[in-house]
Design an enzyme around this catalytic site. Structure first.
Site, PDB file in Angstrom:
ATOM      1  N   ARG A   1       0.862  -1.177   0.000  1.00 21.71           N
ATOM      2  CA  ARG A   1       0.000   0.000   0.000  1.00 21.71           C
ATOM      3  C   ARG A   1       0.894   1.221   0.000  1.00 21.71           C
ATOM      4  NH1 ARG A   1      -3.597  -2.459  -1.821  1.00 21.71           N
ATOM      5  NH2 ARG A   1      -5.626  -2.964  -0.880  1.00 21.71           N
TER       6      ARG A   1
ATOM      7  N   HIS B   1       0.129  -0.411 -10.303  1.00 23.19           N
ATOM      8  CA  HIS B   1      -0.737  -1.242  -9.446  1.00 23.19           C
ATOM      9  C   HIS B   1      -1.137  -2.542 -10.154  1.00 23.19           C
ATOM     10  CE1 HIS B   1      -3.559  -1.045  -5.739  1.00 23.19           C
ATOM     11  NE2 HIS B   1      -3.267  -2.293  -6.048  1.00 23.19           N
TER      12      HIS B   1
END
Lengths: 311, 311
Positions: free
Chosen positions: A226, A274
């Protein structure tokens, strides 16, 4: 009576997930009716992802569980209207994809592949023999399903792997440390650090200047976890000072990462968009169907989120 | 009486190998006298590498074995004066280095890392999600110590691995095919092909146009074995036609690869300077010492070369 499943993961995901979910329900023998919109008081299960339509869970009075399509739940777990059980996705294909991404980038930095990929200039640099993996200590921050699987894949390639987790865990083949008071010991001398922690108040800015200083000089950071786990300013300072040789980042405070963000232009940062581990529709659908089967059979749900811990 | 060991691997290697060899002899309890020059008729064992001083082995009348420092023996095995037993090097650290190189480059091509390494341009290409490894068939040509270890490391990462060898072999976790008549079947549909064969008359130009055509369109070739295993012209044609998307080559017909060789400039070729697996002095010295101990004890040598096969 069919089991009512509301697909509240947004219209963009519906075309990818509708057929795999229906197939998984049928495979599991579930008589399920699924739609994007349903009267809230009739819904038995919610398939959820951020970007979907539900922000208020209170009208879902008979809903037995909210089944998140992603591993991360930080955008839903703090919703005060959510009183139903919440399950994270632990997708075997997602785990495999993550192991491949982490192993690939660890080996890329270990072997110094960028030198060869970027400099095909006719110079035969035979002296550039990398050390072998057993001479390259790696630290994995986070020993959940993803961190443990990545650590074991790297240990199988002979990397000496230290795993760190907030609460004590044992993973075969890894040196496991736990607790905030052992975090700096886990980072001490690490040449490659991989971040696979859940995002909580406690893990925000976890990799800060003081902790980066414990890593080996010229080390590598890989963050497929994250974005806010890293103090971005401290990272850029460490990159500019050579304390960190290169950072490969897949997750960011703002996504997509804005084109003018300094990470894109930094010569020692690789941005990936991502992609480290995407939920795969077919295998994720089977996990959702299995949890609905468990709910109907009165069995405990898989991957139930601990609301107090936040993951 | 000491065991006389002549170090005939060239003056460039002497500084790297002298101390590790003496340490390994002592560790093994061998009373060995080692020098770069010795009267041939007094020599018990020769430590050899191409570039050394011996071209005529016939005066070495009491020599019990020639111990090659490298895995490849093609530059010595055809020497007609060599009547002594010849042993190849099978160095555990060399095997580890090769597994790391092969796994690193297989994952690099599998994950499409070059796109991200070369194009940090601010464009968030989230659609570029690679398939997972179990959807990416890999073929390893050669199932010796190196090929088998690489195949098993890739199988552990879930790649479906086919291994091909000239003579029948079984390696756990791999689909094994053998014989020239099964070579095209082994290549059929492969998306990544790794060459780890010994160089013999039969394996020269083994990967030619007809066989390349059996691979999947847009596939990858990785050659850390020997340069002449590939028909270079056929490879360049296949790269230009898109049949092969990229080739990563560590070995060449001429080394160092000349700066004006078309491989350096080709956008779909990565040249690495023969670094995939280097013998490491400390572990190689222990293999040499173990073979001398075996020779003195009348035990069979490790890694004895079959002169008829050529490896």
């Amino acid at each position: 009576m069919p089991i009512n499943v509301q697909f509240a993961a947004g219209p963009k995901l519906w075309p990818d997930y509708e057929a795999p979910l229906r197939a998984a329900f049928a495979e599991m023998g579930l008589n399920a009716a699924m739609a994007e919109e349903m009267a809230p008081e009739t819904v038995d299960y919610i398939v959820f992802a951020p970007g979907g339509t539900i922000t208020d869970f209170s009208p879902y009075t008979r809903c037995k569980a909210v089944l998140n399509l992603w591993a991360g739940v930080e955008r839903i777990v703090t919703n005060p209207t959510l009183t139903q059980p919440l399950c994270r996705m632990v997708d075997p294909a997602l785990t495999e994809g993550m192991v491949e991404y982490v192993t690939g980038h660890v080996l890329r930095h270990h072997l110094g592949l960028d030198r060869h990929i970027l400099h095909q200039d006719g110079v035969w640099r035979h002296h550039l023999i990398p050390p072998i993996a057993r001479e390259r200590p790696v630290t994995i921050l986070g020993l959940g399903a993803l961190g443990a699987a990545c650590g074991q894949a790297l240990a199988a390639l002979n990397f000496p792997v230290t795993g760190w987790s907030r609460t004590p865990k044992e993973v075969a083949g890894l040196r496991c440390l736990s607790g905030m008071d052992r975090l700096e010991a886990a980072l001490e001398g690490a040449q490659i650090v991989v971040l696979l922690l859940p995002l909580t108040a406690e893990t925000t800015d976890l990799l800060n200047a003081r902790r980066i200083a414990r890593m080996a000089r010229g080390s590598f950071v890989i963050n497929p976890g994250r974005g806010p786990l890293i103090d971005d300013g401290a990272l850029i300072e460490a990159l500019d000072a050579g304390q960190i040789a290169h950072a490969t980042l897949d997750v960011f405070r703002t996504e997509p990462l804005p084109p003018d963000h300094p990470f894109w232009a930094h010569p020692h940062v690789t941005v990936t968009p991502h992609i480290a581990a995407d939920t795969r529709a077919a295998s994720a659908a089977r996990v959702v169907a299995e949890n609905i089967r468990r709910g109907e059979a009165g069995e405990p749900f898989l991957h139930l989120v601990d609301r107090a811990r936040g993951y």
